[in-house]
Design a protein around this motif. Sequence first.
Motif, PDB file in Angstrom:
ATOM      1  N   VAL A  98       0.737  -1.299  -0.085  1.00 17.51           N
ATOM      2  CA  VAL A  98      -0.008   0.036  -0.188  1.00 17.51           C
ATOM      3  C   VAL A  98       1.003   1.143  -0.093  1.00 17.51           C
ATOM      4  CG1 VAL A  98      -2.028   1.344   1.146  1.00 17.51           C
ATOM      5  CG2 VAL A  98      -1.869  -1.319   1.303  1.00 17.51           C
ATOM      6  N   SER A  99       0.554   2.157  -1.082  1.00 15.52           N
ATOM      7  CA  SER A  99       1.298   3.443  -1.117  1.00 15.52           C
ATOM      8  C   SER A  99       1.167   4.295  -0.048  1.00 15.52           C
ATOM      9  CB  SER A  99       1.150   3.917  -2.543  1.00 15.52           C
ATOM     10  OG  SER A  99      -0.132   4.570  -2.335  1.00 15.52           O
ATOM     11  N   ALA A 100       1.983   5.258   0.299  1.00 11.25           N
ATOM     12  CA  ALA A 100       1.859   6.340   1.213  1.00 11.25           C
ATOM     13  C   ALA A 100       0.577   7.345   0.991  1.00 11.25           C
ATOM     14  CB  ALA A 100       3.311   7.449   0.993  1.00 11.25           C
ATOM     15  N   THR A 101       0.416   7.584  -0.130  1.00 13.65           N
ATOM     16  CA  THR A 101      -0.894   8.307  -0.527  1.00 13.65           C
ATOM     17  C   THR A 101      -1.953   7.572  -0.320  1.00 13.65           C
ATOM     18  OG1 THR A 101       0.397   9.206  -2.658  1.00 13.65           O
ATOM     19  CG2 THR A 101      -2.042   9.459  -2.437  1.00 13.65           C
ATOM     20  N   GLU A 102      -1.960   6.234  -0.361  1.00 10.92           N
ATOM     21  CA  GLU A 102      -3.247   5.359   0.016  1.00 10.92           C
ATOM     22  C   GLU A 102      -3.478   5.390   1.540  1.00 10.92           C
ATOM     23  OE1 GLU A 102      -3.491   1.808  -3.440  1.00 10.92           O
ATOM     24  OE2 GLU A 102      -1.922   1.828  -2.084  1.00 10.92           O
ATOM     25  N   TRP A 103      -2.361   5.380   2.149  1.00 12.36           N
ATOM     26  CA  TRP A 103      -2.482   5.507   3.772  1.00 12.36           C
ATOM     27  C   TRP A 103      -2.865   6.894   4.067  1.00 12.36           C
ATOM     28  CZ3 TRP A 103      -2.911   1.296   5.986  1.00 12.36           C
ATOM     29  CH2 TRP A 103      -2.351  -0.034   5.951  1.00 12.36           C
ATOM     30  N   ARG A 104      -2.244   7.675   3.700  1.00 14.59           N
ATOM     31  CA  ARG A 104      -2.833   9.192   3.843  1.00 14.59           C
ATOM     32  C   ARG A 104      -4.332   9.570   3.750  1.00 14.59           C
ATOM     33  NH1 ARG A 104       0.897  11.454   1.620  1.00 14.59           N
ATOM     34  NH2 ARG A 104      -0.012  11.797  -0.645  1.00 14.59           N
ATOM     35  N   GLY A 105      -4.837   8.924   2.491  1.00 13.02           N
ATOM     36  CA  GLY A 105      -6.303   8.778   2.316  1.00 13.02           C
ATOM     37  C   GLY A 105      -7.142   8.254   3.199  1.00 13.02           C
ATOM     38  N   THR A 106      -6.545   7.026   3.576  1.00 15.63           N
ATOM     39  CA  THR A 106      -7.134   6.175   4.582  1.00 15.63           C
ATOM     40  C   THR A 106      -7.427   7.039   5.666  1.00 15.63           C
ATOM     41  OG1 THR A 106      -6.330   4.399   3.613  1.00 15.63           O
ATOM     42  CG2 THR A 106      -7.302   4.110   5.983  1.00 15.63           C
ATOM     43  N   ALA A 107      -6.270   7.849   6.291  1.00 14.28           N
ATOM     44  CA  ALA A 107      -6.364   8.413   7.638  1.00 14.28           C
ATOM     45  C   ALA A 107      -7.276   9.601   7.375  1.00 14.28           C
ATOM     46  CB  ALA A 107      -4.799   8.944   7.918  1.00 14.28           C
ATOM     47  N   LEU A 108      -7.292  10.331   6.426  1.00 18.29           N
ATOM     48  CA  LEU A 108      -8.105  11.301   6.241  1.00 18.29           C
ATOM     49  C   LEU A 108      -9.551  10.980   6.255  1.00 18.29           C
ATOM     50  CD1 LEU A 108      -6.300  13.425   3.489  1.00 18.29           C
ATOM     51  CD2 LEU A 108      -6.665  14.112   5.727  1.00 18.29           C
ATOM     52  N   THR A 109      -9.997   9.789   5.619  1.00 19.69           N
ATOM     53  CA  THR A 109     -11.297   9.321   5.534  1.00 19.69           C
ATOM     54  C   THR A 109     -11.782   8.755   6.859  1.00 19.69           C
ATOM     55  OG1 THR A 109     -10.995   8.668   3.251  1.00 19.69           O
ATOM     56  CG2 THR A 109     -12.747   7.821   4.506  1.00 19.69           C
ATOM     57  N   LEU A 110     -10.768   8.162   7.597  1.00 21.83           N
ATOM     58  CA  LEU A 110     -11.246   7.921   9.028  1.00 21.83           C
ATOM     59  C   LEU A 110     -11.516   9.213   9.977  1.00 21.83           C
ATOM     60  CD1 LEU A 110      -8.876   4.735   9.561  1.00 21.83           C
ATOM     61  CD2 LEU A 110     -11.504   4.685   8.870  1.00 21.83           C
ATOM     62  N   THR A 111     -10.645  10.047   9.800  1.00 27.90           N
ATOM     63  CA  THR A 111     -10.679  11.350  10.581  1.00 27.90           C
ATOM     64  C   THR A 111     -12.003  12.019  10.333  1.00 27.90           C
ATOM     65  OG1 THR A 111      -8.364  11.495  10.810  1.00 27.90           O
ATOM     66  CG2 THR A 111      -9.646  13.459  11.336  1.00 27.90           C
ATOM     67  N   GLY A 112     -12.445  12.130   8.960  1.00 24.30           N
ATOM     68  CA  GLY A 112     -13.806  12.806   8.800  1.00 24.30           C
ATOM     69  C   GLY A 112     -14.896  11.881   9.043  1.00 24.30           C
ATOM     70  N   LEU A 113     -14.700  10.559   8.912  1.00 24.84           N
ATOM     71  CA  LEU A 113     -15.888   9.806   9.448  1.00 24.84           C
ATOM     72  C   LEU A 113     -16.065   9.983  10.918  1.00 24.84           C
ATOM     73  CD1 LEU A 113     -15.600   6.509   7.217  1.00 24.84           C
ATOM     74  CD2 LEU A 113     -17.525   8.057   7.281  1.00 24.84           C
ATOM     75  N   ALA A 114     -14.964   9.928  11.876  1.00 28.78           N
ATOM     76  CA  ALA A 114     -14.956  10.336  13.060  1.00 28.78           C
ATOM     77  C   ALA A 114     -15.826  11.596  13.489  1.00 28.78           C
ATOM     78  CB  ALA A 114     -13.840  10.279  13.885  1.00 28.78           C
ATOM     79  N   ALA A 115     -15.630  12.752  12.857  1.00 29.17           N
ATOM     80  CA  ALA A 115     -16.308  13.670  13.174  1.00 29.17           C
ATOM     81  C   ALA A 115     -17.495  13.675  12.730  1.00 29.17           C
ATOM     82  CB  ALA A 115     -15.412  14.759  12.420  1.00 29.17           C
ATOM     83  N   LEU A 116     -17.881  12.987  11.501  1.00 29.19           N
ATOM     84  CA  LEU A 116     -19.407  13.061  11.060  1.00 29.19           C
ATOM     85  C   LEU A 116     -20.312  12.159  12.141  1.00 29.19           C
ATOM     86  CD1 LEU A 116     -21.148  13.971   8.786  1.00 29.19           C
ATOM     87  CD2 LEU A 116     -20.393  11.640   7.468  1.00 29.19           C
TER      88      LEU A 116
END
Length: 311
Positions: free
Chosen positions: A95-113
Motif C-alpha cells: 500500500v502506497s503512502a498516498t493510500e495510507w494518507r487517504g485512509t487516515a483522512l477518511t477515518l478522521t472525517g468519518l469520526a467527526a461525522l
Amino acid sequence: MNASLLAVVLSLLSAVGYAAAAVAQERLAARSPGTGLLRLLRGGAWWGSVLLNASGALLHVVALRYGPLTVVQPLGALTLVAAVPLGAKLAGRRVSATEWRGTALTLTGLAALLVAATGPAPDDVLSVREALLVSAATAVFIGALCHPGVRPGLRHATASGVASGVASALTQTVTVAATDGSASPFGLQVAGVAVLVAALATGGLLLSQTAYRDGLGAPLALVTLANPVAAAAIGLTLLGERFRGGAAGVVLAVGGAGLAAWGVIQLSRAEARRTAAAAPAGLPGLPTPRQVPETGHRTGAPDTPVSAPSQ
C-alpha cells in the motif's frame, strides 16, 4: 451495547463484506473487460461476488434497524478503506503512502461525522406514496446518467451509489415497519417497498459491475460518496433526522464529510496513478504502424504489378 454502537459495529462488518465484493468484481472485470451480462451470470466467480455483496447487505439491513441513516450510510465509506489493502494484498503489492494518507483522512472525517450524527434508533418511516415518489425520481436520475457518452464508468458508478443509497433508505422503512408492529409484513408498506428495494439494489449491483471496468479506485470512490449523500438527503428531508449540537453540529458534520471526501479523492488518485504506471508504454493517440504486405511494392507506391524483365 446501545443501539448506536451496535449500528456502528454492524456497519463496519458490512463495509468489509462490500469491500471484498468490490475487489472481486473489479478483478473479474479486469480479466474479461468485454464480458456481457449473460456471460457474467453463467460464471461462478460473479455469483461469488454476489454472495459477498449479500452478506454485506444483510449486515447493513440490521444496522439500519438500530441506527439512523446519517450514521449508518457514511460508514459505507469504509468499504473503500478496506478495499485498498485487500486489493493490494491480492495483487501482491504494498500500500502506497498516498493510500495510507487517504485512509487516515477518511477515518478522521468519518469520526467527526459520527460525533455530529449519532442519534437514537430510527422510529420514522416513509409512506408508500413517499417511497414511490423517491423511487420514480431515482429511476429518472439513473436513466439520465446512463445515456451513451464519455466516461460511462464514472457515470455508472454515480448511478450505482445513488441506487444503493436510496435502497438503504427504503430498507430502513421495511425493517422498522416490520419489527415495531406498525405495519403488517404482508402489507403494501412492507412488501411493496421491499420490491422497490430489490429492484434498486439489483440495479446498483449491475451498474457497479460495469463501472469497475474502468478500474477500482475512482468508480468505487464515487459509489462510496454518492451512497451516503442520497441516503442522508432522504433521512434529513423525509425522516426527520437531525445533527446533534445545532449549528455547531452541522459545521462539524460538513467539515467531517469534506475531510472524508478528500481522503476518498486521495485514494482514487493513487489508484489512477498506479493504473497509468501499469499501462503499456507508448504514446496514446498515435496510429499503429501499418503492416506492408510482402509484394515487392515500395511503401506508398501504387498497386500496380511489377513488370517482368524482357527476355
